[in-house]
Design an enzyme around this catalytic site. Structure first.
Site, PDB file in Angstrom:
ATOM      1  N   SER A 194      -4.875  -9.580   0.207  1.00 50.13           N
ATOM      2  CA  SER A 194      -6.262  -9.023   0.537  1.00 50.13           C
ATOM      3  C   SER A 194      -6.294  -7.813   0.503  1.00 50.13           C
ATOM      4  O   SER A 194      -7.161  -7.115   0.981  1.00 50.13           O
ATOM      5  CB  SER A 194      -6.800  -9.612   2.359  1.00 50.13           C
ATOM      6  OG  SER A 194      -6.233  -9.308   2.887  1.00 50.13           O
TER       7      SER A 194
ATOM      8  N   ASP B 232     -12.772  -5.929  10.295  1.00 54.75           N
ATOM      9  CA  ASP B 232     -12.586  -6.941  10.614  1.00 54.75           C
ATOM     10  C   ASP B 232     -11.207  -7.082  11.904  1.00 54.75           C
ATOM     11  O   ASP B 232     -10.748  -5.510  11.915  1.00 54.75           O
ATOM     12  CB  ASP B 232     -13.143  -7.981   9.756  1.00 54.75           C
ATOM     13  CG  ASP B 232     -11.878  -7.983   8.402  1.00 54.75           C
ATOM     14  OD1 ASP B 232     -10.555  -7.579   8.242  1.00 54.75           O
ATOM     15  OD2 ASP B 232     -11.740  -8.451   7.305  1.00 54.75           O
TER      16      ASP B 232
ATOM     17  N   HIS C 178      -8.520  -6.476   8.873  1.00 50.07           N
ATOM     18  CA  HIS C 178      -8.171  -5.401   7.398  1.00 50.07           C
ATOM     19  C   HIS C 178      -8.733  -3.935   7.499  1.00 50.07           C
ATOM     20  O   HIS C 178      -9.734  -4.037   8.546  1.00 50.07           O
ATOM     21  CB  HIS C 178      -9.316  -5.873   6.616  1.00 50.07           C
ATOM     22  CG  HIS C 178      -8.241  -7.145   5.513  1.00 50.07           C
ATOM     23  ND1 HIS C 178      -9.397  -8.895   6.168  1.00 50.07           N
ATOM     24  CD2 HIS C 178      -7.830  -7.406   4.792  1.00 50.07           C
ATOM     25  CE1 HIS C 178      -8.395  -9.297   6.169  1.00 50.07           C
ATOM     26  NE2 HIS C 178      -7.910  -9.224   5.300  1.00 50.07           N
TER      27      HIS C 178
END
Length: 352
Positions: free
Chosen positions: A37, A327, A330
């Site tokens: 991610s 978040d 990240h």
């Protein structure tokens, strides 16, 4: 200096800068991305998984505020790297059916949020395993040959920069959460296991034409908001044990880089240090202009990510630039930009 001479000098400088930009672009014709991610630009939008971010407020600060599947409020580190290399400002996701091989020719992302070096890690959230990312690359390689011709495609593949950014999920979603791997490996043995997979992967893309590779290390995992709140919900200090694991793994990854440079003819591999820059941003937040490094911008910032970070979150911050994290895991676009700038100036400049 007369005004006329000054104007001529200024024009010469501008032309020199323009030439430099063109020359830079020609040295790295494409950016090819593998990982999780931290660099997934939207591949998970097209598979059945809960590890998605194709909804608001993700992407709210990315041109038009459209969510793309990037786990950030805006661009990723690899997007900034692409632009710095004179390539498009966004690296497209390979599984996006709206993109063509013409657009993939200058950059493509095979990364999948939630994946890791370990196949067992990708099984946790049913995402794309690293071996499948390699299969997609092989498929892309054939498409590129059809589009550019054999000789030109081989040149693109050999001059392209390959970025690998993964490994965090192997620990925070797998080893420290599920019982299987700890029953097989000590932490040190698991690190060795992962480094072995990294070596095999690099050797595989080398056989397929890769000659310029960046292996990104782990961030200080214990400083991620999610790990802070899990370990110490009151003080929320960085969890030093997780940081030590990341540090030790990174040392092994650097040794792998040295070994591969010595043993693979014609390759140039560099180690991408994100640990130091992220740790420094957390410890010296004011010097980076961050007002909050302990929680993410979205929701309470303690544990929200993916579907838990959505437009109905009542606490989402108004200005993500003040936050290091978007978040609970990240970075914000601003921190991604800082990381990319650091990598370009300390590591990736060797490819310019």
């Amino acid at each position: 200096m007369s005004l006329e001479h000054y104007s001529q000098w200024l024009l010469s400088v501008q032309l020199l800068l323009l030439y430099s930009m063109v020359a830079t672009a020609s040295k790295v014709p494409a950016l090819i991305v593998f990982g999780d991610s931290s660099v997934d630009s939207g591949n998970n939008n097209y598979i059945q998984t809960v590890a998605r971010s194709n909804f608001r407020p993700y992407g709210r600060d990315l041109g038009g505020g459209s969510p793309t599947g990037r786990f950030s409020n805006g661009r990723l580190t690899t997007d900034f790297l692409s632009e710095a290399l004179g390539l498009p400002r966004l690296v497209p996701a390979y599984l996006n059916p709206n993109m063509s091989i013409a657009e993939f020719a200058s950059g493509v992302c095979f990364a999948s949020a939630g994946t890791g070096y370990d196949n067992a890690t990708s099984d946790v959230l049913s995402v794309i395993p690293l071996w499948k990312e390699l299969e997609y690359f092989k498929e892309y390689r054939e498409k590129l040959k059809s589009f550019q011709g054999e000789a030109k495609a081989q040149e693109t593949l050999s001059e392209a920069l390959y970025v690998m950014s993964l490994g965090t999920n192997d620990f925070v979603e797998n080893y420290y959460v599920l019982p299987h791997r700890p029953s097989q490996f000590t932490v040190a043995e698991y690190e060795d296991f992962l480094v072995g997979i990294a070596e095999e992967f690099v050797r595989s893309i080398y056989k397929l034409g890769a000659r310029k590779v960046e292996l990104t290390g782990l961030p200080p995992m214990g400083c991620l908001p999610l790990e802070r709140v899990k370990i110490n919900p009151i003080l929320r200090g960085c969890y030093e044990e997780y940081n030590k694991v990341a540090w030790d793994f990174n040392i092994k990854l650097q040794k792998l880089v040295d070994n591969l440079n010595q043993n693979l003819a014609g390759i140039r591999i560099v180690y991408g240090d994100v640990y130091d820059i992220l740790f420094d941003a957390v410890q010296n937040s004011s010097s980076y202009g961050f007002e909050n490094v302990m929680v993410g911008c979205c929701g309470t910032g303690l544990f929200e990510m993916s579907y838990m970070c959505n437009r109905r979150s009542p606490f989402t911050c108004s200005d993500a630039n003040k936050y290091a994290f978007w978040d609970s895991m990240h970075p914000t676009e601003r921190l991604n930009n800082i990381i990319a700038d650091k990598l370009m100036n300390t590591t990736l400049h060797v490819f310019l």
